[in-house]
Design an enzyme around this catalytic site. Structure first.
Site, PDB file in Angstrom:
ATOM      1  N   ASN A  50      -2.498   3.615  -6.462  1.00 34.59           N
ATOM      2  CA  ASN A  50      -2.324   4.491  -5.275  1.00 34.59           C
ATOM      3  C   ASN A  50      -1.065   5.011  -5.086  1.00 34.59           C
ATOM      4  O   ASN A  50      -0.116   4.745  -6.025  1.00 34.59           O
ATOM      5  CB  ASN A  50      -2.664   3.835  -4.051  1.00 34.59           C
ATOM      6  CG  ASN A  50      -1.408   2.629  -3.732  1.00 34.59           C
ATOM      7  OD1 ASN A  50      -0.928   1.865  -4.508  1.00 34.59           O
ATOM      8  ND2 ASN A  50      -1.388   2.490  -2.461  1.00 34.59           N
TER       9      ASN A  50
ATOM     10  N   CYS B 242       1.708   4.011  -3.196  1.00 37.40           N
ATOM     11  CA  CYS B 242       2.996   3.144  -3.352  1.00 37.40           C
ATOM     12  C   CYS B 242       2.681   2.087  -4.439  1.00 37.40           C
ATOM     13  O   CYS B 242       3.534   1.378  -4.490  1.00 37.40           O
ATOM     14  CB  CYS B 242       3.073   2.737  -1.928  1.00 37.40           C
ATOM     15  SG  CYS B 242       3.526   3.809  -0.783  1.00 37.40           S
TER      16      CYS B 242
ATOM     17  N   GLU C 187       0.768  -0.234  -5.363  1.00 36.53           N
ATOM     18  CA  GLU C 187       0.375  -1.530  -4.821  1.00 36.53           C
ATOM     19  C   GLU C 187      -0.830  -2.035  -4.516  1.00 36.53           C
ATOM     20  O   GLU C 187      -1.486  -3.203  -4.828  1.00 36.53           O
ATOM     21  CB  GLU C 187       1.463  -1.982  -3.622  1.00 36.53           C
ATOM     22  CG  GLU C 187       0.639  -1.969  -2.224  1.00 36.53           C
ATOM     23  CD  GLU C 187       0.634  -0.724  -1.711  1.00 36.53           C
ATOM     24  OE1 GLU C 187       0.292  -0.419  -0.445  1.00 36.53           O
ATOM     25  OE2 GLU C 187       0.956   0.358  -2.544  1.00 36.53           O
TER      26      GLU C 187
END
Length: 754
Positions: free
Chosen positions: A439, A441, A443
């Site tokens: 995704n 970010c 994570e």
């Protein structure tokens, strides 16, 4: 001297009233209100017809100026003085005269009347229940905010009416708690409300922005992270562009995997060389993210992922560099390279690497190489390398290609790295699909796939239809504030975090049907953490010993989180794709029973939990993800994520003024906050590897290179190789501290990092 009150009445200044305000703001802190008063007199003395608001804000500014590493309490004084002004503003806007909070039930009625709260709250709860819930509200929690957190809360999260503050902090937390518990059994629902409210108000659990912003409003999206994939067809690509727009409109961060799309020079319907490759499509996606700017609040945020074997990878790595053809640039997306183990092995052994066109591979072998990982990928990749009949290939030095990746990271902060085989080895749902990329970010990720879109021809013309249900990875996030949690609290805090997120899945309004399908099939959640640097400082653990401590601590978080989801399965049922999963087979976090028996200090608990889940199931397919938390940590009054602090104390200067920032235990544990810019990044990577063992999704791991110290290409190479070998799944931003300058800043993801 005359002053002007909020209702425009003029009256004489009352020094005793100002002193009373200062006494309230300094109560319980190691500072004297007299000290602040003596510094502040000149700010309000000698001026006539000054507003009470200006006097209040001048006191706020003076408290900020007095904040130092030795006197950090003044930032809390500034927060209280700012909140005092907000109390007055809300009281005036709502028509009551009390200082602070009014009657909660009256507040809810008025918020619904003004279309600020979703009126469905009166369908969920009776007025008697809302009156009872109002007794939970504890204004004293407001006294714990520092200035950065209070200011962020006021400017971003509290609901306003005609630009005036309507809602106060504890009203926000209590109303969110009420919505979170709306679907709980009525017999103990208010008990759940109290539990949720207390962990939110005490800032032990931090909600991601979509939940914090939307849960009490009408029809909002509560999910933070979405990841989609595009097939190699015009219809699928534009369907994906539409998906980006709809997710972005609703405030989600978006990831898109484009590895199935044919490369530049590939044939289209038998015409050789007709394809323009992935870059033109990326530019369209880039412009879509900019155009759909989330109702004017901010530009959409999009990461585009490409596998390391793709023929267009060299051009992909040039998307954000300053040199070259500007028509081939995309400066508003975040590039992500999907890296298999085989590529890293070739880099290490200085071998060759071959780039392929996925369309040519499909034509020749009927294989979608983007859907392969591990041994199956290696088998097909080596077979393709030996096939001399494939015309659209490039043979390059693996190490030179890796150097190009490193060079781009230092210059632009990207691409992100997604270690595909590491991720899919730990994927508990490998029986049901593949995780192609990460995704925004880096994570949060789980299985996803594109919808299959066909275009049958009829007399009426061309009609699109979806022949296979796609899945868009969707995840709701919270973070545990480790700075505020004592270890004995972990079981109940983890249980409440899981329950809040599982409830939020049923309360959200997904922006696309593929997201709804994913929620229904996997019920993916992401319990994260922030404030690890604070926890280490609080316990006076040197950074050099952090990895061993974090390994044991995050094992407990993992155990309590998995156990909470198992308990929910007994109450509500397992997620639909549970049968055949690693959870059912007794494989947790990619490791079997024998590993736990040999390596875990709480092996007996894990084995008992394995037996329970094998029999009864687990509610959520994936449970843990550590987001960057760059700004939500300000709201929580702790350090961001699980990384070391960048600076023990600094002044954040922006258009809205200068804000002093320091971690919560700076005064008593100054020497235990080791700054990231002074740490060998290999040590940071090893710490992340220790934590990653217990995180079934990912960690937003940033790397920071301090160019004021000797840094070579070899150093950067070893950091990235260490990350891969230590089992880290992803590399988020690469940041550089230039010589004699501050850190190079990158945009944050508000969906994940809040």
């Amino acid at each position: 001297m005359q002053i002007i009150k909020r209702d425009q009445r003029e009256t004489s200044v009352d020094i005793q009233e100002i002193r009373k305000a200062l006494e309230w703001a300094c109560a319980g802190l190691d500072v004297s209100y007299l000290e602040l008063e003596s510094h502040s007199t000149a700010l309000y003395g000698g001026q006539d017809r000054v507003s009470t608001r200006d006097i209040q804000l001048s006191l706020v500014d003076e408290a900020l100026h007095m904040t130092t590493p030795q006197r950090p309490e003044f930032r809390i004084v500034a927060a209280r003085l700012l909140l005092m002004e907000i109390y007055k503003e809300a009281a005036y806007n709502r028509g009551y005269t009390e200082f602070g909070y009014g009657d909660y039930l009256t507040c809810v009625r008025e918020a619904v009347r003004r279309n600020l709260y979703d009126p469905v709250i009166f369908e969920y709860y009776t007025e008697a229940e809302l009156y009872e819930a109002g007794k939970f509200l504890t204004p004293a929690y407001d006294l714990d905010f520092d200035y950065a957190g209070a200011r962020l809360l006021i400017n971003r999260y509290l609901i306003r009416d005609r630009e005036e503050v309507f809602e106060l902090p504890q009203e926000m937390f209590l109303t969110i708690a009420l919505f979170c518990a709306a679907n709980e059994e009525k017999t103990h629902r208010l008990d759940r409300v109290r539990e949720f409210y207390e962990v939110l108000a005490a800032r032990k659990i931090s909600l991601a922005t979509p939940i914090l912003l939307n849960l009490r409003r009408c029809g909002g999206n509560l999910s933070s992270c979405f990841v989609a994939a595009a097939d190699d067809s015009l219809d699928s690509i534009f369907y994906t562009v539409n998906t980006i727009a709809r997710i972005s409109k609703n405030g989600g961060g978006v990831g898109v995997n484009i590895s199935r799309i044919r490369s530049a020079g590939a044939e289209i319907k038998g015409t050789p060389g007709a394809s323009g490759g992935v870059v033109p499509w990326i530019r369209i996606m880039n412009d879509t993210a900019v155009a759909v700017n989330q109702m004017g609040k901010r530009a959409g945020a999009l990461t585009v992922a490409l596998d390391a074997w793709h023929h267009d990878l060299p051009e992909f790595l040039e998307l954000q560099t300053e040199n070259g053809d500007q028509r081939k640039k995309a400066y508003d997306i975040f590039p992500q390279v999907v890296v298999p183990d085989l590529f890293m092995e070739r880099v290490e052994e200085r071998g060759e690497w071959t780039l392929f066109d996925p369309h040519e591979v499909r034509l020749a072998y009927g294989v979608e190489i983007a859907e392969l990982w591990g041994d199956e990928f290696k088998k097909w990749y080596t077979k393709l390398e030996s096939d001399t009949s494939l015309s659209l290939t490039r043979r390059v030095s693996a190490r030179e290609l890796f150097k190009q990746i490193m060079k781009s990271q230092v210059e632009t902060g990207m691409p992100y790295l997604f270690f595909k085989d590491t991720v899919n080895r730990m994927n508990p749902n490998k029986h049901d699909g593949i995780i192609p990329s990460g995704n925004l970010c880096q994570e949060s990720f789980s299985n996803f796939r594109p919808s299959a879109i066909e275009e049958p021809h009829t007399e009426e013309g061309s009609i699109r239809q979806i022949s296979r249900e796609g899945l868009v990875h969707t995840c709701n996030l919270v973070s545990l504030n480790l700075a505020e949690i004592d270890e004995y609290e972990l079981p109940q805090i983890c249980a409440r975090a899981v329950r809040i997120l599982d409830n939020s899945i049923d309360m959200t309004f997904p922006p696309i049907m593929e997201s709804r399908h994913h929620n229904e099939r996997y019920r993916t959640i992401g319990v994260g953490a922030m404030g690890l640097a604070d926890l280490l400082a609080k316990k006076k653990i040197p950074f050099e010993k952090a990895a061993a401590f974090a390994d044991a601590y995050f094992e407990k978080i993992a155990y309590f989180t998995v156990s909470a989801s198992a308990d929910l399965a007994l109450e509500r049922g397992a997620y639909p794709a549970f049968a055949g999963s690693d959870w059912e087979r007794g494989i947790f976090f990619g490791r079997d029973r024998a590993w736990y028996e040999a390596n875990s200090d709480i092996a007996s608990k894990w084995l008992e939990l394995m037996d329970k889940i094998s029999r009864e199931g687990i509610r959520n397919s994936q449970l843990l993800a550590i987001a960057p938390n760059t700004s939500s940590s300000l709201l929580q009054g702790c350090t961001a994520g699980v990384l070391p602090v960048f600076s023990k104390f600094h002044i954040d200067k922006n258009a809205n003024g200068a804000i002093p920032l320091c971690p919560p235990f700076i005064k008593e544990s100054f020497w235990y906050y080791k700054e990231n810019k002074h740490i060998d990044q290999r040590e940071v990577v090893r710490l992340m590897g220790a934590i990653q063992k217990w995180i079934d999704q990912g960690i937003s791991m940033e790397l920071l290179y301090n160019l004021n110290t000797p840094i070579t290409a070899r150093d950067i190479y070893e950091v990235l190789m260490t990350a891969w070998k230590e089992g880290v799944k992803t590399v988020y931003y690469t940041r550089t501290l230039q010589k004699n300058s501050n850190i190079s800043e990158k945009a944050e993801c508000e969906s994940c990092a809040n």
